[in-house]
Structure formats: C-alpha cells, structure tokens
Enzyme design. Structure first.
Site, PDB file in Angstrom:
ATOM      1  N   ASP A  20      -1.520  -0.608   6.243  1.00 53.12           N
ATOM      2  CA  ASP A  20      -1.681  -0.076   7.596  1.00 53.12           C
ATOM      3  C   ASP A  20      -3.074   0.476   7.877  1.00 53.12           C
ATOM      4  O   ASP A  20      -3.405   0.747   9.033  1.00 53.12           O
ATOM      5  CB  ASP A  20      -0.650   1.023   7.848  1.00 53.12           C
TER       6      ASP A  20
ATOM      7  N   THR B 289       0.208   4.799   0.942  1.00 50.96           N
ATOM      8  CA  THR B 289       0.141   5.720   2.074  1.00 50.96           C
ATOM      9  C   THR B 289       0.379   4.986   3.391  1.00 50.96           C
ATOM     10  O   THR B 289      -0.340   4.053   3.731  1.00 50.96           O
ATOM     11  CB  THR B 289      -1.223   6.425   2.121  1.00 50.96           C
TER      12      THR B 289
ATOM     13  N   ASP C 266       0.865  -1.183   0.000  1.00 50.68           N
ATOM     14  CA  ASP C 266       0.000   0.000   0.000  1.00 50.68           C
ATOM     15  C   ASP C 266       0.905   1.238   0.000  1.00 50.68           C
ATOM     16  O   ASP C 266       2.007   1.211   0.559  1.00 50.68           O
ATOM     17  CB  ASP C 266      -0.890  -0.019   1.242  1.00 50.68           C
TER      18      ASP C 266
END
Length: 466
Positions: free
Chosen positions: A215, A12, A10
C-alpha cells in the site's frame, strides 16, 4: 492471477491496520518522557511515514508544545536526521545509530523485548561533537487486522507460498508473522525500500509467479516487478498506479477472492472449450454424412443451426454460474472442496450434455420414425434423364425417394422448393431423401450439376390434394 504460486505481503497497512500508535516511552535516566516525546515529535513533523505520524499524534494527544524544526533528512529504511532547536537529532532503528558511529547500549535489551511483543522499537539520540548519545526508546505498535490470519490461512489452503516483507527488525517481523501463521523461514525483515523489488525478483528466479500486495510509496517498485501487483485501496496513489488490481475495501480477504475467482474462471473457460470442441467434433462428421451410408441420418441446416445455438446457450449458462461464486468461510473447504460441490459441478456439465444429446437423439429418432412410415418412390438415372420423368404424390404424406444412379458420371436430384429435398450419388450409387409437401401444386425436380438440367435432367412432381 490463476498462475500465481507465491504471495508477498507487505506488513504495515496490509497485514496490519497501517495506523500505528505509541505504546511505550522509555527515556534514559535524567530525561523525562515528555522531553523525549517532544524532541522526537518535533523531528518527525517533516516525515510522512506511519511511525512518524504515530509519534506526532501522541505528542498532540498530550498537548505538548513542539520545538523548532530546522534541517530535515529522511534516511530510507533507517529513520530521520533533523535539527531541533539547534541540536542534531537521530530517530530511527539501530542501523541508523551505527551508521553515525553510535551504539544502542543498555537500550538494546529493552528494544529486543519490545520487538518480541510485536512492537517496533525507535531510538532517539543526539549527535554532537562527542558522538551519538542515545536519549531513549519509543515502542510503536500497529495492530493486526482481524481478517489477516484467516486470509493468510486461505491463501495457504490454495497451495500458495505466503511471504511477509518488511523493513522492520527481524524480531518484530517474526512476532507479527507468528500471530498470522506465516512460517519464520518466509519472513523477509529489515528490507530497505529499494530492495523490495529485488526480493520479488529472487522469488521469480525460482520459477514462481509472484503476487505482491502493498500500500505504500516504497512498495511501488515491487508491485511493478511482480507478476501480479495488488494495492490496498487505502494506500498511496503511486502504489495503486503501479498495481494491476486495487482492493477498494482494503480487506486482505479480497486477495484470496481474486486468486480463487481467477482459478474458477479459467476452469470454466476450459470446461466451455471442452464442451464446444466435443460438441463440434461429434456433430460435424454427422453433418458431413458419416452416418448416412448405414442409417440414412443427416443433419439439415436447420438442425445444425439449432445445435450451434444449444452449444452457445450451454457455454453462456455455464459461465453465468460464476456470478454465484462465493469464497468458502472454512479454509479446509478451499483445499478439499466438499463432495456436494464437486458433484454439483460435474452434475451440471452432465445435465448439459444429457439435454444436448437428448435433443439430438430425439431429432434423429423422430427422423427415423418418419422414414420408417414414409411411402417409398423410386427414381433412377441413365445417361442424362430421370426415369420416371413425372411423379405424382399426395399433399401431407411423407415420402422417401430412393434415387439410383445408373449412369457413368455423378448426379444429384433436388426438389425445387423443398429444403430437405436433395440427394447426390456417384456412378452406380444409391441415395434417398425424405420429404413431405403440404401444399398441392406442380413442382420440379432436377440435377444441379452444370449443364445437366439443360441437357434434359429434370422432371415434374405433381402434388395432389389428399
């Protein structure tokens, strides 16, 4: 983890710091930067998205007084729609504007330029009876973690396909990917939160074992879908719950370490299995007496126990080497380990083998030396008796008893109280045993087959003082 062949990252919070900041305010003519930021920050108060936090933080840093927030709705993967001071405001990407009948207009060119710089363009527009009216553009940048590029290089050195997954527009995604060394064809941009798990499934459909690293809350389905889910420690509780591994420090290099250590662990397990099987395959036949007809060599219970202990010690010490595992700083050393490391691995295993077989060779050599200098005595069997029925030996002297079976049935001979004193033969066969008794006294030797001792197959061994 050792089976992983593709890693999906991912953007960001994983590749980037996850702490975006406002870098540009571009209002339309007749609309001030403060008014644009105040309107956007008021609407974003109700959102927990990192981009929303960046907008609100920028307004607070400029001491702007926020307006009144009414209705609020987050549109997954697009932005927000909210009521601010009685006006309906749209804040998000170009797709959000189009879905409500609006167009980016002249702002599209500036948005593309900001995206090429690696920033995320965010449109601010009013929705009214006359349609959607763009008010301006915000550019939000999230700096790349200093270790991301090195970590991705090492993942690729491990032979893994590294993919980047993001909901950002394609231009921003490719700009970030280019900075960290991810090929353009392995960038999945403008992916809605609900489609992240489908992106992982598409890679699995190619036969790849996939690790997903994320996250955020919207990463949880993809983390659960992946063969290996890895959550960043600074992320959401839901992401950590859905993952298999949580990186406490949030350092992307931890992903490299986890996969590399897993591979080294499996390699060590295979080495240990090979060593244990080879050890047993070689020594079990010796213990069964395969060498006895030619060399007279056998493996006593004591030696067998020692051999098994040595095997266990070698397996444990080889496994303990994992405690010294360190990931090479240079990615080239991962792809092509230096000769010294490969020689160290091979040398350690060769050393273990050398010690093991050296000890066994020494034991057998000592046994052969003892046999060579032993005094020979002979015992034979006819029907159900030993001949002679009485033997006299000297304490502390090594003897080799040669036992000949002249009967028509199998027999054996055992010296009572002597652990190594046993030999068995078939009809017409011959066997020998080597023994040394240190304590003077009277001992017995006999046949252990059922009923043979009672029928008269026993004798007396007299051990005299030297």
């Amino acid at each position: 983890a050792h089976k992983v062949r593709a890693v999906v990252l991912d953007k960001t919070g994983t590749i980037t710091r996850g702490k975006p900041s406002l870098t540009a305010l571009l209002p339309r003519a007749g609309f001030s930067e403060s008014d644009l930021l105040r309107l956007a920050a008021t609407a974003e108060q109700g959102s927990e998205h990192p981009l929303a936090e960046a907008i609100v933080s920028a307004a607070r840093e400029r001491n702007l007084t926020l307006g009144t927030l009414g209705d609020f709705a987050a549109v997954a993967g697009h932005g927000v729609r909210a009521t601010v001071d009685g006006r309906t405001v749209l804040i998000g990407n170009e797709r959000l504007l189009r879905e409500h009948g609006g167009e980016a207009g002249p702002l599209a060119e500036e948005a593309a330029r900001q995206a090429r710089l690696g920033a995320t363009p965010v449109y601010v527009a009013l929705e009214g009876e006359g349609g959607v009216e763009p008010l301006g553009l915000l550019a939000i940048s999230d700096t790349i973690k200093p270790d991301s590029a090195a970590a991705i290089e090492k993942l690729q050195a491990l032979g893994l396909e590294v993919w980047m997954l993001t909901g950002d527009n394609a231009a921003t995604a490719h700009a970030v990917a280019g900075q960290v060394g991810i090929p353009a064809e392995r960038v999945l941009a403008e992916v809605l939160p609900g489609d992240k798990a489908a992106a992982v499934r598409s890679l699995q459909a190619r036969g790849l074992a996939v690790a997903m690293v994320g996250d955020g809350i919207n990463d949880a389905p993809a983390l659960a879908q992946a063969d290996l889910g890895i959550a960043m420690g600074a992320g959401s509780d839901i992401a950590m719950e859905a993952s298999d591994i949580t990186l406490v420090g949030g350092d992307l290099r931890g992903v490299v370490t986890a996969i590399a250590l897993s591979r080294r662990t499996v390699q060590t397990i295979r080495q240990n299995l090979f060593w244990a099987f080879a050890y047993n395959v070689l020594l079990i036949p010796v213990a069964a007496g395969v060498l006895y007809p030619w060399t007279g060599a056998t493996l006593s219970p004591e030696l067998a126990a020692g051999a098994m202990a040595l095997s266990s010690v070698s397996v444990v010490t080889n496994s303990l080497r994992l405690r010294k595992f360190r990931l090479p700083e240079d990615a080239r050393e991962i792809a092509h380990p230096p000769l010294r490391r490969r020689l160290a691995d091979a040398g350690y295993l060769a050393l273990l083998a050398g010690i093991g077989f050296g000890i066994m060779g020494g034991v057998f050599g000592y046994s052969w030396w003892q046999d060579a200098r032993a005094e020979e005595i002979a015992v034979s069997t006819s029907v159900l008796e030993f001949n002679p029925a009485t033997l006299t030996v000297t304490a502390g002297t090594t003897y080799r008893l040669v036992y000949t079976n002249n009967a028509s049935i199998p027999h054996d001979i055992v010296i009572d109280g002597v652990s190594a004193g046993h030999a068995d033969t078939n009809p017409g066969g011959r066997a020998s045993l080597t023994f040394k008794i240190s304590e003077p006294g009277v001992y017995r030797y006999y046949c252990t087959l059922p009923g043979h001792e009672e029928a008269g197959m026993h004798g007396t061994l007299i051990v005299e003082e030297s």
